[in-house]
Design an enzyme around this catalytic site. Sequence first.
Site, PDB file in Angstrom:
ATOM      1  N   LYS A  39       0.843  -1.202   0.000  1.00 26.05           N
ATOM      2  CA  LYS A  39       0.000   0.000   0.000  1.00 26.05           C
ATOM      3  C   LYS A  39       0.882   1.257   0.000  1.00 26.05           C
ATOM      4  O   LYS A  39       2.009   1.216   0.495  1.00 26.05           O
ATOM      5  CB  LYS A  39      -0.841   0.028   1.288  1.00 26.05           C
ATOM      6  CG  LYS A  39      -2.035  -0.905   1.289  1.00 26.05           C
ATOM      7  CD  LYS A  39      -2.840  -0.701   2.567  1.00 26.05           C
ATOM      8  CE  LYS A  39      -4.017  -1.647   2.670  1.00 26.05           C
ATOM      9  NZ  LYS A  39      -5.076  -1.408   1.671  1.00 26.05           N
ATOM     10  N   ARG A  89     -10.516 -11.224   2.251  1.00 25.05           N
ATOM     11  CA  ARG A  89     -11.425 -12.248   1.727  1.00 25.05           C
ATOM     12  C   ARG A  89     -10.793 -13.643   1.800  1.00 25.05           C
ATOM     13  O   ARG A  89     -11.504 -14.637   1.928  1.00 25.05           O
ATOM     14  CB  ARG A  89     -11.850 -11.876   0.295  1.00 25.05           C
ATOM     15  CG  ARG A  89     -10.725 -11.738  -0.666  1.00 25.05           C
ATOM     16  CD  ARG A  89     -11.095 -10.910  -1.895  1.00 25.05           C
ATOM     17  NE  ARG A  89     -11.260  -9.489  -1.588  1.00 25.05           N
ATOM     18  CZ  ARG A  89     -11.613  -8.560  -2.459  1.00 25.05           C
ATOM     19  NH1 ARG A  89     -11.865  -8.894  -3.715  1.00 25.05           N
ATOM     20  NH2 ARG A  89     -11.738  -7.308  -2.105  1.00 25.05           N
TER      21      ARG A  89
END
Length: 504
Positions: free
Chosen positions: A286, A360
């Site tokens: 990120k 997820r």
Amino acid sequence: MRIKVESASIVEMKSDLLVVNLFEGVKKPGGAAAAVDKALEGQLSRMLVSREFCGKSGEVSIVHTLGKLPADKVALVGLGEQKEFGLDSARKAAAAAVNAARKLKVKRMASIVHGAGAGGLSVKDAAQATVEGSILGQYEFEGYKKEAGDEGRGTIDEMVVVEKDKAKIKNIQEGAAIGEVLANAQNRARDLVSAPANKATPTYLAHYAAKMAKEVGLECEVLDPKKEKMEAIWAVAKGSKEPAKVVVLRTKGQRPKAKGTRQKARGPIALIGKGVTFDAGGISLKPSKKLWEMKTDMAGAAAVIEAMRALAELGVKKSVMAVIPLTENMPDGGALKPGDVVSSLAGITTEIISTDAEGRLILADAITYAKKEGAATLVDCATLTGGCVTALGDVASGLLANDDKLADGIQKAAASSGERLWRLPLFEEYKEYLKSSIADQKNCTEGRGASPSIGAIFLAKFVGETPWAHIDIAGTAYLSRGRGYLSEGATGVPLRTLVEFLRA
Ligand code: BES
Ligand code: ZN
Ligand code: ZN
């Protein structure tokens, strides 16, 4: 903050601060405020006439009693417009009073129940909301400062909820007790979310959950995802030095005690919370701007751990299990890479497009585990997608579900908890986005469109036919600016919604 309930007339209460309320636009004080006004020889009425006090939601005026009442001061709080009034207005009024009291360095305060009279709420619900607003409103993350912090605000030690009518006391006690459990659990969840990632590691959170379980009488197991063949969790964890853990909590009586006769639980509801204790993005690193905020990527886990505590403390009889996958998402030489293919506890394979879509992956194995353990309903909450922040900001969490009845039940719970939810679609067409030529599905798309729905579509493959709801709290878990009864920082959302849903 200690909470007490007393039957007395507000004008007889000896306290540092008495709290009474008024709706916006009223010409004359009513109820408890009228009694206080009389004792203060019309002081409150004069403030209304001069428009020094208007009754706007969150407005507070302080009046010194100058010996006309046993109490030292009175706080007049606004409830806003009567037609707009609801449980959240009561919470907001209570928090506004507590904030004013803290500025005055008050130690003991006494408050009437907000919203039970003209507010139209049941006494029990109003008492619950008043206590919730007070305890949530006083919250501050303690932090780790060696030097004493801001001396400008005190801490309230005791709040007495006062009601003149003895017939209402039992309901007020019940509501106040529920509010106390919920708000304290939520504040604990906020502490966990605010704790930095070097302190709140997977190991720390697993110990914390085990200790909590012991305290309140829940069963707890801490699993090693590698041993359990939870390959998707393991894939996320392998770029980090911190060992991953999966915490399983259960309300008592789901399994027989005898060894070797491990029986599947009889259809418990499973709560699943994303516990990424730091999300650097992995190899799909990120950007560094606001990266520190990714210490909050375990907010789903924190809400679920503390929701389980609240359920136990409230004595909720439903059979509930919690599955909490805990890991960091870091980029080291052993880390998962874009292009890798990983399996999972369900055997379903995933082609990794971005290692930053890690939530997820860990939820997938937690969902499969819960199903294998016999869960009949699944509710997960997760700081899953930046797209949810884009769509709903920090005002509402996204709700995605394969079952309308379940979604309606959760929305009803959210309406009373005041934690806003907005349903987003799970259209079949989104499945196309995750088609892979080398695995059963991709973990995400290259593009940014519809990411909350696509994240949920990925999970749906593991969920199958089991009724399931997914709450995306990426925007609501942490406020960069305080709102209403929630100050800046971690919110503890959606703890009260989960508990209200299970209590219904
Ligand atoms: N933890 C983030 C989501 C997030 C974003 C939480 C902002 C809180 C605030 C999650 O793991 C993530 O990185 N999601 C990606 C998914 C994408 C690669 C498909 C995102 O939303 O950008
Ligand atoms: Zn991520
Ligand atoms: Zn994440």
